[in-house]
Design an enzyme around this catalytic site. Structure first.
Site, PDB file in Angstrom:
ATOM      1  N   GLY A 124       0.806  -1.221   0.000  1.00  0.00           N
ATOM      2  CA  GLY A 124       0.000   0.000   0.000  1.00  0.00           C
ATOM      3  C   GLY A 124       0.833   1.262   0.000  1.00  0.00           C
ATOM      4  O   GLY A 124       0.608   2.191  -0.775  1.00  0.00           O
ATOM      5  N   ARG A 125       1.849   1.305   0.858  1.00  0.00           N
ATOM      6  CA  ARG A 125       2.633   2.547   1.000  1.00  0.00           C
ATOM      7  C   ARG A 125       3.642   2.740  -0.128  1.00  0.00           C
ATOM      8  O   ARG A 125       4.360   3.733  -0.156  1.00  0.00           O
ATOM      9  CB  ARG A 125       3.290   2.588   2.373  1.00  0.00           C
ATOM     10  CG  ARG A 125       4.018   1.311   2.758  1.00  0.00           C
ATOM     11  CD  ARG A 125       4.255   1.240   4.259  1.00  0.00           C
ATOM     12  NE  ARG A 125       4.939   0.024   4.665  1.00  0.00           N
ATOM     13  CZ  ARG A 125       4.334  -1.099   5.012  1.00  0.00           C
ATOM     14  NH1 ARG A 125       3.017  -1.175   4.982  1.00  0.00           N
ATOM     15  NH2 ARG A 125       5.031  -2.138   5.395  1.00  0.00           N
TER      16      ARG A 125
ATOM     17  N   HIS B  32       7.785  27.970  14.057  1.00  0.00           N
ATOM     18  CA  HIS B  32       6.915  28.658  15.016  1.00  0.00           C
ATOM     19  C   HIS B  32       6.049  27.655  15.761  1.00  0.00           C
ATOM     20  O   HIS B  32       5.011  28.009  16.315  1.00  0.00           O
ATOM     21  CB  HIS B  32       6.064  29.702  14.282  1.00  0.00           C
ATOM     22  CG  HIS B  32       6.930  30.704  13.578  1.00  0.00           C
ATOM     23  ND1 HIS B  32       7.400  31.841  14.204  1.00  0.00           N
ATOM     24  CD2 HIS B  32       7.469  30.709  12.338  1.00  0.00           C
ATOM     25  CE1 HIS B  32       8.170  32.513  13.357  1.00  0.00           C
ATOM     26  NE2 HIS B  32       8.233  31.841  12.220  1.00  0.00           N
TER      27      HIS B  32
END
Ligand code: F6P
Length: 545
Positions: free
Chosen positions: A265-266, A382
């Site tokens: 799948g990946r 940030h």
């Protein structure tokens, strides 16, 4: 059982990791300001810079010795030969075949994988062409303007990441991705879609995944409700290995684009799972993506370990995780278009390498896959960069920089790049007490204030990062970048002796969800005491308890 050679290589590496100052980078730079050429490598368009890690010539030699002892090249070659490198599932991992040019031989289990790939690509290309030229239209006769990919995990993340990375105003279709079983996701999408102009792809390797099949049923009902049942088939296509299930869902055979179980799948965005990309970006872009991945494949298959980018990236990870004990890694693409790249890597790396048992079925003797997370720079600065600069444990960073933007705002781009380069430098150089004190004195602070704040303002430094630099972001370079990480994962599987191609760890939660569901439907059934009180509370809050 690990060989004696491998154990000796691990022992040598771990001894280097235990030496006083093993993680220090600044002394390496001080002794050798020309580290960059010695610790950077190029392959195609990709420049990999390892100079801002504590990898010295001695450490690199130990890492390469480990790679040889663990037979990384042997594992790579077995993968390319179509052998069952996915040992637990007795399957090949032949994503290399998906991006090889026609005529490149690939077979597995006696089957001609290459021929099948070419046949699927031809079918996909024909379909994409008919959608783009308007031969295939929606039920009301309108052209398709939007493609909706319904899938999750590997059937979502790669295409969603690449569609965002490669979108241009000239893109032939708008792409949308529906993954979460939370129907808020569908409701938000539905408000932006016109059923008459939407082509729906149900992307699921197994065609049984609960989230995908639930969403597919919702979207199918939406199509039927707005256009009539007879119109549905003309708006659907499937991307799957499970042909009987796609037929049972009512998808015509000529609208099913298949692949095989040797595509994990990946690792599947290059297969039929990439159809949303080809539709949204155009066939040429999809072909360039495959060509980029192929360029990295060729490098991976041919380059010696000391020049092999995926192997070196994997070895840097081993150094950080196993020798230095750094168990997380951040991925910071300094390119907003790569905003979903960390999410793709999270699945690619953590689903592949989050293993505590070796391929041979023994407990792993060392730490394996680290936690991977990330955000695009500069946003990350940030958010979580505070911890990476001043937290208690170093978190190595992958900085991904792109030299040339595709916009006409050079000032913004210079600032973006300056920030990425500065973060890497700040992590490595840090700022010591003397410097902090001198800066505060120069700013006119009194001694009490200097005393109060000095330690808070110190940066320890010696925090490692690797930098990956691309000349530009396009389909060809993105293909190279994704394949670089895919092959890094394979190398780490070999180095750690684990199977990077299975994912048994996702099963238990699926089983338990199946057990809990009847209780949430109000049907009785014995529940675990850990879940039962919350189920009762949920039913009470829903006015049903
Ligand atoms: O999360 C587990 C998993 O099996 C992934 O490996 C896969 O990418 C995802 O679910 C989706 O599976 P499918 O394509 O079969 O729907």
């Amino acid at each position: 059982m690990a060989s004696t050679d491998t154990e000796a290589a691990w022992a040598a590496l771990e001894a280097l990791g235990r030496r006083a100052g093993a993680g220090a980078i600044r002394p390496l730079f001080a002794a050798d300001p020309g580290r960059f050429p010695r610790f950077s490598r190029r392959a195609g368009d990709v420049l990999l810079d390892l100079s801002k890690t504590a990898i010295s010539e001695e450490v690199l030699a130990a890492l390469l010795a480990l790679a040889r002892a663990a037979d990384v090249e042997g594992f790579r070659d077995a993968m390319a030969r179509g052998e069952a490198v996915n040992a637990t599932e007795r399957r090949a991992a032949l994503h290399l075949a998906l991006r090889a040019p026609a005529g490149t031989p690939f077979s597995t289990g006696g089957e001609d994988a290459a021929a099948e790939v070419q046949a699927t690509l031809a079918a996909m290309r024909g379909f994409v062409g008919r959608v783009h030229d308007g031969t295939l239209r929606g039920a009301t006769g309108e052209r398709f303007t939007d493609v909706l990919n319904i899938g999750i995990g590997g059937s979502d993340l790669g295409p969603a990441m690449a569609a965002r990375a490669l979108w241009t105003p000239a893109a032939p279709l708008r792409a949308h991705f529906l993954a979460n079983v939370d129907a808020h996701a569908w409701e938000a999408l539905r408000a932006r879609l016109d059923p008459a102009r939407t082509l729906v792809l149900v992307a699921s390797k197994t065609f049984t995944t609960q989230e995908t099949m639930t969403n597919a049923a919702l979207v199918r009902a939406w199509l039927a409700g707005s256009l009539g049942e007879a119109a549905v088939a003309g708006h659907l296509a499937a991307l799957s290995t499970n042909l009987p299930a796609t037929a049972a869902f009512g998808i015509a055979r000529d609208r099913v684009f298949g692949f095989r179980d040797w595509v994990g799948g990946r690792f599947s965005m290059w297969s039929a799972i990439g159809l949303s990309l080809a539709l949204a970006l155009g066939w040429e872009a999809f072909a360039r993506l495959l060509a980029g991945a192929r360029a990295m494949d060729e490098h991976f298959l041919a380059a010696p370990l000391e020049d092999n980018l995926p192997a070196l990236l994997a070895l840097a990870e081993v150094w950080h995780v196993d020798a230095l004990g750094y168990t997380a890694r951040a991925v910071l693409p300094y390119d907003e278009r790569l905003a979903r790249f960390p999410a793709h890597l999270q699945q690619l790396e953590m689903e592949s390498l989050g293993k505590r048992v070796t391929a041979a079925g023994l407990p792993a003797r060392r730490a394996t896959g680290p936690v991977v997370f990330g955000e695009p720079g500069t946003n990350a600065q940030h958010s979580f960069m505070q911890l990476i600069h001043q937290g208690t444990t170093p978190v190595p960073v992958d900085f991904i920089l792109v030299a040339n933007p595709d916009h006409a705002h050079p000032d913004s781009h210079r600032k973006l790049l300056a920030n990425g380069l500065a973060q890497a430098e700040a992590l490595m150089r840090g700022k010591d007490e003397a410097c902090v004190r001198a800066e505060m004195r120069a700013a006119g602070k009194d001694e009490a204030e200097i005393e109060r704040l000095t330690l808070h303002r110190v940066f320890p430094g010696d925090r490692p990062s690797v930098t990956i630099l691309l000349p530009r972001l396009d389909a060809f370079t993105l293909g190279q970048l994704v394949a670089l990480y895919e092959h890094k994962v394979a190398c780490l599987g070999a180095l750690w002796g684990i199977n990077p191609f299975d994912q048994w760890g996702v099963e238990l939660g699926k089983q338990l969800a199946g057990h809990i569901l009847p209780a949430l439907e109000g049907r009785d059934g014995e529940q675990d005491p850990a879940a039962a009180p919350l189920i009762a509370e949920i039913l009470r809050m829903q006015g049903r308890g």
